[in-house]
Each structure stands twice: as C-alpha cells, then as structure tokens.
Design a protein around this motif. Structure first.
Motif, PDB file in Angstrom:
ATOM      1  N   LEU A 200       0.821  -1.207   0.000  1.00  0.00           N
ATOM      2  CA  LEU A 200       0.000   0.000   0.000  1.00  0.00           C
ATOM      3  C   LEU A 200       0.855   1.256   0.000  1.00  0.00           C
ATOM      4  O   LEU A 200       0.618   2.203  -0.760  1.00  0.00           O
ATOM      5  CB  LEU A 200      -0.897   0.015   1.250  1.00  0.00           C
ATOM      6  N   HIS A 203       2.415   1.971  -3.291  1.00  0.00           N
ATOM      7  CA  HIS A 203       1.425   2.506  -4.233  1.00  0.00           C
ATOM      8  C   HIS A 203       1.232   4.001  -4.020  1.00  0.00           C
ATOM      9  O   HIS A 203       1.215   4.776  -4.974  1.00  0.00           O
ATOM     10  CB  HIS A 203       0.103   1.772  -4.040  1.00  0.00           C
ATOM     11  N   LEU A 204       1.103   4.401  -2.769  1.00  0.00           N
ATOM     12  CA  LEU A 204       0.886   5.815  -2.470  1.00  0.00           C
ATOM     13  C   LEU A 204       2.094   6.655  -2.842  1.00  0.00           C
ATOM     14  O   LEU A 204       1.953   7.761  -3.357  1.00  0.00           O
ATOM     15  CB  LEU A 204       0.557   5.998  -0.991  1.00  0.00           C
ATOM     16  N   GLN A 207       1.899   7.213  -6.472  1.00  0.00           N
ATOM     17  CA  GLN A 207       0.811   8.161  -6.722  1.00  0.00           C
ATOM     18  C   GLN A 207       1.259   9.583  -6.481  1.00  0.00           C
ATOM     19  O   GLN A 207       1.044  10.474  -7.301  1.00  0.00           O
ATOM     20  CB  GLN A 207      -0.365   7.856  -5.781  1.00  0.00           C
TER      21      GLN A 207
ATOM     22  N   LEU B 146      -5.285   9.701   2.276  1.00  0.00           N
ATOM     23  CA  LEU B 146      -5.100   8.916   1.057  1.00  0.00           C
ATOM     24  C   LEU B 146      -5.327   7.423   1.273  1.00  0.00           C
ATOM     25  O   LEU B 146      -5.463   6.661   0.324  1.00  0.00           O
ATOM     26  CB  LEU B 146      -3.689   9.126   0.505  1.00  0.00           C
ATOM     27  N   MET B 147      -5.338   7.012   2.553  1.00  0.00           N
ATOM     28  CA  MET B 147      -5.511   5.580   2.805  1.00  0.00           C
ATOM     29  C   MET B 147      -6.681   5.306   3.726  1.00  0.00           C
ATOM     30  O   MET B 147      -6.859   5.987   4.736  1.00  0.00           O
ATOM     31  CB  MET B 147      -4.245   4.973   3.418  1.00  0.00           C
ATOM     32  N   LYS B 170      -6.903   6.846  -2.182  1.00  0.00           N
ATOM     33  CA  LYS B 170      -6.238   6.167  -3.292  1.00  0.00           C
ATOM     34  C   LYS B 170      -5.819   4.730  -2.982  1.00  0.00           C
ATOM     35  O   LYS B 170      -5.514   3.943  -3.880  1.00  0.00           O
ATOM     36  CB  LYS B 170      -4.971   6.941  -3.698  1.00  0.00           C
ATOM     37  N   ALA B 171      -5.730   4.409  -1.706  1.00  0.00           N
ATOM     38  CA  ALA B 171      -5.301   3.068  -1.315  1.00  0.00           C
ATOM     39  C   ALA B 171      -6.208   2.540  -0.216  1.00  0.00           C
ATOM     40  O   ALA B 171      -6.500   3.250   0.751  1.00  0.00           O
ATOM     41  CB  ALA B 171      -3.859   3.095  -0.827  1.00  0.00           C
ATOM     42  N   ILE B 172      -6.667   1.308  -0.403  1.00  0.00           N
ATOM     43  CA  ILE B 172      -7.612   0.736   0.544  1.00  0.00           C
ATOM     44  C   ILE B 172      -7.081  -0.579   1.091  1.00  0.00           C
ATOM     45  O   ILE B 172      -6.637  -1.452   0.345  1.00  0.00           O
ATOM     46  CB  ILE B 172      -8.982   0.512  -0.130  1.00  0.00           C
ATOM     47  N   ASN B 185      -6.972   3.213 -10.927  1.00  0.00           N
ATOM     48  CA  ASN B 185      -5.937   3.952 -10.208  1.00  0.00           C
ATOM     49  C   ASN B 185      -5.985   3.769  -8.691  1.00  0.00           C
ATOM     50  O   ASN B 185      -5.180   4.322  -7.967  1.00  0.00           O
ATOM     51  CB  ASN B 185      -6.034   5.448 -10.542  1.00  0.00           C
ATOM     52  N   ILE B 186      -6.957   3.005  -8.222  1.00  0.00           N
ATOM     53  CA  ILE B 186      -7.087   2.747  -6.786  1.00  0.00           C
ATOM     54  C   ILE B 186      -6.490   1.369  -6.478  1.00  0.00           C
ATOM     55  O   ILE B 186      -6.741   0.405  -7.194  1.00  0.00           O
ATOM     56  CB  ILE B 186      -8.567   2.749  -6.357  1.00  0.00           C
ATOM     57  N   LEU B 187      -5.707   1.288  -5.417  1.00  0.00           N
ATOM     58  CA  LEU B 187      -5.148  -0.006  -5.027  1.00  0.00           C
ATOM     59  C   LEU B 187      -5.918  -0.588  -3.846  1.00  0.00           C
ATOM     60  O   LEU B 187      -6.107   0.083  -2.834  1.00  0.00           O
ATOM     61  CB  LEU B 187      -3.675   0.135  -4.635  1.00  0.00           C
ATOM     62  N   GLN B 189      -5.643  -3.545  -1.171  1.00  0.00           N
ATOM     63  CA  GLN B 189      -4.861  -4.642  -0.606  1.00  0.00           C
ATOM     64  C   GLN B 189      -5.805  -5.450   0.275  1.00  0.00           C
ATOM     65  O   GLN B 189      -6.283  -4.978   1.299  1.00  0.00           O
ATOM     66  CB  GLN B 189      -3.669  -4.089   0.189  1.00  0.00           C
TER      67      GLN B 189
END
Lengths: 212, 212
Positions: A200, A203-204, A207, B146-147, B170-172, B185-187, B189
DNA sequence: TAGATTGTTAATCGATTAACAATC
DNA sequence: TAGATTGTTAATCGATTAACAATC
C-alpha cells in the motif's frame, strides 16, 4: 475427482473464487463460466479456467460450471468439509475479534477456546471461553488440537509457539509481528500486516510522485 | 541510492527483513551479513543478498551491512519515513484492535480516527476518536487522507469502499472477506484470511494423510 | 595473503499467458 | 450447424538459483 498437487499460487486463489461463488444470489443463474468469474474478480480468464480445471471436472462447454457443484469441489479440495479445531493464545482485542468472528466456520475452522494470562470469567454460555494458560496443555491433548493461533505481543510469541508445538500442534497461524523459529514439520502461516502495508505504502508513494 | 523498481515479491520480503533487523539487540554486533539474515529467517542467502542490493549500497565484503544504515535504507525505500495518515471505517472488535495497535507507526502508518454508524463517546483524550459516519467526507478532505482501512461486515464493504474513493482515497486496506470493485488507479490490498487458512488447512490435510 | 562476503551475469525453474483442438 | 466454452499443449515471461568475479 483425482487429487492433484497444486502450487501455492493456485492454493491462494481458490478461496477467492470460493468466497465469490458463495456471495452469488441463490436465485440467480445456476451456472457460471470461468470467463464470468474472471471478469467479476478482475483476473485473467485463462488462469481462472486452469485453476478450476485442477479442482473440478464439472465444467461443460458452452455452459460453464454448475455453481453449487463448483463450491462443493473447491471446498472439498481445500479440506473445508472436515472442520479443523483450533485454539487461540492471547485474548487481547485482536484475539477476541478472531474468537468472536463467526465467518471462519465457512472455511472449515472452528476455534474452540482462547487462552490468556488474564482469563475472563465466562459470561454467557454461548460465548467461547477464555481459559488460563495453565490449562493449555491439557486442553490441546484432550481435544487433539492441531492448529494454534497466536495473537500475543511479539515478545511472547516465540515462547508461546514452542509451547504449542510441545502440545502437539502442527500448524500455527501467527499474528504476532515477528518471525517464529519452528521445526521442519510445523507450518507457520504468518499473517503479515507489514507486508500488506508495504504494498500500500509503495502505491501511495508512486501516486504522490506522479502528481508532482 | 538510486531508486529502482522492484517486483512485488521483493517488496513483500523487505518488511520481513526490516522487522528482524529492528528486533536485534542494540548492544549486539553493529554489522550483519546477508548470510546471517538469511539463516535467521530460514531463507535463501542469494535471495536475501539480491534483495538487499536493490535497496542499499552499504554492503561491504567480509563485513556485511551496518545494521542501522540498512534499517534506514529499507525504511526509506518502503516510504516509512514520511508517515501516511489513514482512517478506518468499522469500529467493531477488529477495527478497534487495529485502531489501538501501536505498532503501525514503525511502518509509517498513522490511523487518525475510526468511523462507525455507532460512534463511541470519546473517553480519554489520548485515545483515537470513533466518529459518526456523517463526518467521514469532511474529515478526509480536511486531512487529505489517502488511505482507508475497511473493517465493516462484508455486506457493507463495497458501499464503504465507493464512499472512500469519493473522498479522494487512493489506497484501501480491506479486511472484509469480499472482493471490492474499484477503478484502475485505486489499489486494494485485501487482507485475505481465507487465503492463509487455505494454506494451513492444506498442510494439515497432508499431515493427517501421511499418518494413515 | 587468504578468506569471507558482496554484487553481477548466466542458467534454471516455475508460473502465466497464448494458441488451439475438443465438446456441447 | 455455428458459437461459446472447456481443457490441453506450447510459448513466454518473470523470479529464483547457481556460478563467478570483485573487493575488503
């Protein structure tokens, strides 16, 4: 269906298919193709098809797989049919979360009890008991426990691990953020949150860098 | 050191090295070789050496790596130096366990707050707040989150996920046992416990079969 | 110098993907 | 029959391992 050896990669994808198949509505179409499954999960259709072919022979051209049979085939392959009894050591918040989570039964796991240095008085009958550490050995022997779940702080994890092995446990699910040393015949599955975080985090970073 | 692209396999091993290096006693020898690291973690020494070479150039023949520099190099590579702020949705037992766990800071993750349909009254000041869902959007925008971490039951996961993305996340990190559909564009995990269980379950099946 | 360790280049291995024949 | 889907065989890709030169 003849039992085949599958790679770890395949093994890790099978539960993903299974949980998706289970989530499909009962009253929908009774058949599902590898292609449909692949699209729904964002995977390659050839890969899905090949994986399914390993565990089931119920696929029929033009139709696909009968959903219920496929669920049964995967479940059976993964050994979810005969449930595994397990115990958990460390009844902190994470331990209690796992203990209280009802969803593991669907994956063939039944956590019988938790052990902790501070056992809780059993409140209601239907809750799973949190027993004192002293009873660990006797409980494991009596119930022939093969799987142990470790949710103690990192500094106690290795000694708990050694003790579980001494109790005859063969598979350990480790939530403590530390590497455990075990003999060859014991499997440790490390639930490595740090690993997920690394993916994660990377990825950020990418970004953020792209934005600049 | 020049930044290189690394494969996901390498990326997942780096935190393992890092946590082992951190666990070494301060007063021990200040240097560690790839060989020593490999032996301690039960990995191939060539693999470890190659991984380390990707993130650090501090290795010296006959001596190895200076432990502290190596920790710094890996941390920096993984982006753990600049901490990421995150929020968590779903303050059940698992959510609270993650919220209360102090160990994520060492991995550059800082969970600012949790959100839940049943928010808790803030008890003490030093505890992280559990806020009502209504405040999610404003909070994320204000703090440029962002997470997001999802620890709600499976049936609510997708809608929570969509809402997080709408908030600019942007990241989950998904703990709900269900596949999430997201834009490219979204990750996501997926902390897939079912996957770990499959590996463990298979090991036990083989063990039991061998005994017969 | 000798030996241990690094880092790189080449070989092997395994998994994924592509192509295609078989089937309903 | 035509078309969709399966399952298999071959090709590609990537990661791991092995071999070796470089260095302190």
């Amino acid at each position: 269906m003849e039992r085949k050896d599958v790679s770890k990669s395949v093994l890790k994808r099978l539960p993903v298919y299974l949980s998706y198949l289970r989530s499909l509505p009962e009253n929908g179409t009774p058949y599902i193709s590898a292609t449909a499954l692949a699209n729904a999960l964002g995977m390659g259709e050839v890969q899905v098809r090949k994986d399914l072919a390993l565990v089931s022979d119920g696929g029929r051209p033009k139709i696909g797989y009968f959903r219920e049979s496929l669920i049964e085939d995967i479940s059976q392959f993964l050994g979810y049919d005969n449930t595994t009894d397990a115990i958990l050591v460390g009844a902190g918040k994470l331990g209690q979360a796992l203990l209280g989570y009802g969803g593991f039964e669907a994956y063939g796991l039944n956590i019988l009890a938790a052990f902790d240095v501070n056992p809780a008085p059993t409140e209601t009958q239907d809750e799973k008991p949190i027993l004192p550490m002293e009873e660990l050995e006797a409980f494991c022997r009596t119930n022939q426990i093969l799987m142990g779940i470790i949710t103690v702080p990192a500094q106690y994890a290795q000694q708990v691990c050694d003790r579980l092995i001494a109790c005859g446990i063969k598979a350990i699910w480790n939530f403590a953020p530390i590497h455990l040393d075990v003999p060859d015949n014991i499997l440790v599955q490390h639930e490595n949150m740090a690993t997920s975080l690394a993916v994660l985090s990377m990825h950020l970073q990418v970004q953020i860098k792209d934005k600049k």
